[in-house]
Motif scaffolding. Structure first.
Motif, PDB file in Angstrom:
ATOM      1  N   VAL A  34      52.591 -48.798-121.457  1.00 39.51           N
ATOM      2  CA  VAL A  34      52.921 -48.503-120.059  1.00 39.51           C
ATOM      3  C   VAL A  34      52.589 -49.646-119.109  1.00 39.51           C
ATOM      4  O   VAL A  34      53.133 -49.704-118.003  1.00 39.51           O
ATOM      5  CB  VAL A  34      52.226 -47.205-119.585  1.00 39.51           C
ATOM      6  N   VAL A  35      51.699 -50.559-119.496  1.00 47.30           N
ATOM      7  CA  VAL A  35      51.330 -51.644-118.574  1.00 47.30           C
ATOM      8  C   VAL A  35      51.413 -53.035-119.213  1.00 47.30           C
ATOM      9  O   VAL A  35      50.976 -54.008-118.621  1.00 47.30           O
ATOM     10  CB  VAL A  35      49.907 -51.435-118.008  1.00 47.30           C
ATOM     11  N   ASP A 116      42.816 -44.843-124.342  1.00 46.39           N
ATOM     12  CA  ASP A 116      43.878 -45.061-123.361  1.00 46.39           C
ATOM     13  C   ASP A 116      43.395 -45.612-122.029  1.00 46.39           C
ATOM     14  O   ASP A 116      43.996 -45.351-120.990  1.00 46.39           O
ATOM     15  CB  ASP A 116      44.645 -43.756-123.135  1.00 46.39           C
ATOM     16  N   HIS A 117      42.317 -46.399-122.054  1.00 47.28           N
ATOM     17  CA  HIS A 117      41.831 -47.015-120.837  1.00 47.28           C
ATOM     18  C   HIS A 117      42.184 -48.503-120.813  1.00 47.28           C
ATOM     19  O   HIS A 117      42.500 -49.084-121.843  1.00 47.28           O
ATOM     20  CB  HIS A 117      40.307 -46.863-120.715  1.00 47.28           C
ATOM     21  N   ILE A 118      42.111 -49.080-119.622  1.00 51.20           N
ATOM     22  CA  ILE A 118      42.344 -50.513-119.444  1.00 51.20           C
ATOM     23  C   ILE A 118      41.087 -51.142-118.876  1.00 51.20           C
ATOM     24  O   ILE A 118      40.420 -50.554-118.013  1.00 51.20           O
ATOM     25  CB  ILE A 118      43.531 -50.752-118.488  1.00 51.20           C
ATOM     26  N   GLU A 282      49.905 -48.896-109.434  1.00 45.64           N
ATOM     27  CA  GLU A 282      48.859 -49.710-108.811  1.00 45.64           C
ATOM     28  C   GLU A 282      48.497 -50.925-109.662  1.00 45.64           C
ATOM     29  O   GLU A 282      48.078 -51.967-109.127  1.00 45.64           O
ATOM     30  CB  GLU A 282      47.614 -48.861-108.560  1.00 45.64           C
ATOM     31  N   LEU A 283      48.655 -50.819-110.968  1.00 41.55           N
ATOM     32  CA  LEU A 283      48.239 -51.887-111.869  1.00 41.55           C
ATOM     33  C   LEU A 283      49.260 -53.012-112.007  1.00 41.55           C
ATOM     34  O   LEU A 283      48.900 -54.132-112.384  1.00 41.55           O
ATOM     35  CB  LEU A 283      47.952 -51.306-113.263  1.00 41.55           C
ATOM     36  N   LEU A 284      50.529 -52.729-111.732  1.00 42.59           N
ATOM     37  CA  LEU A 284      51.589 -53.692-111.998  1.00 42.59           C
ATOM     38  C   LEU A 284      51.978 -54.470-110.742  1.00 42.59           C
ATOM     39  O   LEU A 284      51.754 -54.009-109.616  1.00 42.59           O
ATOM     40  CB  LEU A 284      52.807 -52.966-112.568  1.00 42.59           C
ATOM     41  N   PRO A 285      52.577 -55.653-110.915  1.00 41.10           N
ATOM     42  CA  PRO A 285      53.018 -56.444-109.747  1.00 41.10           C
ATOM     43  C   PRO A 285      54.107 -55.720-108.955  1.00 41.10           C
ATOM     44  O   PRO A 285      54.964 -55.047-109.519  1.00 41.10           O
ATOM     45  CB  PRO A 285      53.565 -57.724-110.391  1.00 41.10           C
TER      46      PRO A 285
END
Length: 358
Positions: A34-35, A116-118, A282-285
């Protein structure tokens, strides 16, 4: 050089319902990319590899996901990727892993990690994990506390003593606290001594099994009756016994009752549990209008949208703060601020017995 008695347990049995329609029983959140190019569980294994090599990594999942996880993680021996016979929360799952590791290595020290954490600052994180393993080696139940960045009501908290400084030194915590209301969460944040509980725990296996015998004796007895992992009768006995264990989290069963727990107050490591499509946004550009577009798109007066349609051209006109997810058999359109409620759609589908969409 990684310690030969250190083992990692990755918990990968969740369904990730807030990531519907991409997350399904056979393609849950933890196996999705997903990211980035790697799935969340692949990234977890990559991140931990310098501390716990793949040959000492274990994964607990379910029957729906096991084959996909085996395919994604060829570096982990397939026999160490286990499907739980029934969904029974984290206490029986972690207890089962401790029983297995104790039968293989009586000196085993285990760390538990969500799949499933970053974590953005991986080098700093690995230093903290090494410190937690060293603490656990000494017989201390140990937990990592995540430095809070806002007054979150969806996480449990770990209370540290006043004056606690972040770093890799374990200190005795004052207790665990359940998910707070908004006012309490603001107080926790302002105090500087409450840290998020991200579910990363460390024990000697003998210590954890002793805690289970003391605090969850029925489940402990069921697990203790299992044969050793390499015994030919283990799989059949596990299928018979595991559904009889209690459905309870390790937090309630052990951590909140443990006689003493050491905590490491982590400095900022860029942790995110990727809890919804809004978290991915929120995590992606973003583009100049705050949109995250995973494929070619045309935007006119469109602001703050997240769009992932598997390559299909999308045109956005006069819309703001939407999540748009398209798959071959389902389309999700949601307000980003309501992204946490996507899991409710799955509950409705279950009631309607739409197994084809689950």
């Amino acid at each position: 050089m990684p310690d030969p008695h250190h083992y990692g347990l990755i918990l990968a049995g969740g369904r990730g319902t807030r990531f519907w329609p991409r997350s399904r029983r056979r393609s849950a959140k933890q196996v999705l990319n997903v990211v980035g190019p790697r799935s969340l569980i692949q990234s977890t294994v990559d991140r931990l590899g310098p501390v716990v090599p793949p040959e000492r990594m274990w994964v607990l999942t379910n029957d729906y996901l096991r084959d996909e996880i085996v395919r994604q993680l060829p570096e982990i021996p397939a026999g160490q990727i286990l499907a739980e016979p029934a969904q029974r929360n984290t206490a029986p799952a972690i207890g089962l892993a401790a029983h297995i590791l104790e039968s293989i290595d009586p000196d085993a020290v285990m760390g538990v990690f969500p799949a499933d954490h970053i974590i953005a600052r991986e080098g700093r994180y690995r230093q903290l994990v090494r410190g937690a393993f060293r603490s656990a080696e000494r017989g201390q139940t140990t937990v990592l506390g995540i430095l809070p960045r806002w007054p979150e009501t969806g996480y449990g908290y770990i209370e540290f003593p006043r004056g606690t400084e972040t770093g890799s030194k374990p200190i005795a915590i004052r207790g665990f606290h359940e998910k707070p209301d908004a006012r309490t969460a603001r107080r926790y944040l302002a105090s500087g001594r409450f840290f998020w509980n991200a579910g990363m725990f460390f024990w000697r296996t003998e210590v954890l099994l002793a805690e289970l015998r003391r605090n969850l004796p029925r489940t402990a007895s069921i697990l203790a009756a299992l044969p050793a992992f390499h015994d030919s009768g283990f799989p059949a006995k596990l299928r018979e016994a595991f559904p009889l264990t209690e459905n309870i989290s390790i937090d309630y069963a052990v951590m909140e009752k443990a006689q003493s727990v050491a905590g490491i107050a982590c400095p900022e490591i860029g942790w995110n549990d990727v809890g919804s499509w809004n978290a991915v946004y929120e995590l992606l550009p973003h583009d100049a209008d705050g949109n995250v577009l995973r494929q070619d798109a045309i935007c006119r007066e469109a602001v703050g949208n997240y769009v992932d349609t598997g390559g299909k051209m999308v045109a956005l006109v006069g819309v703001s703060n939407l999540v748009v997810i398209d798959t071959p058999d389902a389309l999700l359109i949601a307000d980003r601020n309501s992204a946490q409620q996507v899991g409710d759609v799955v509950k409705i589908l279950e009631k309607r017995k739409r197994d084809d969409l689950l």
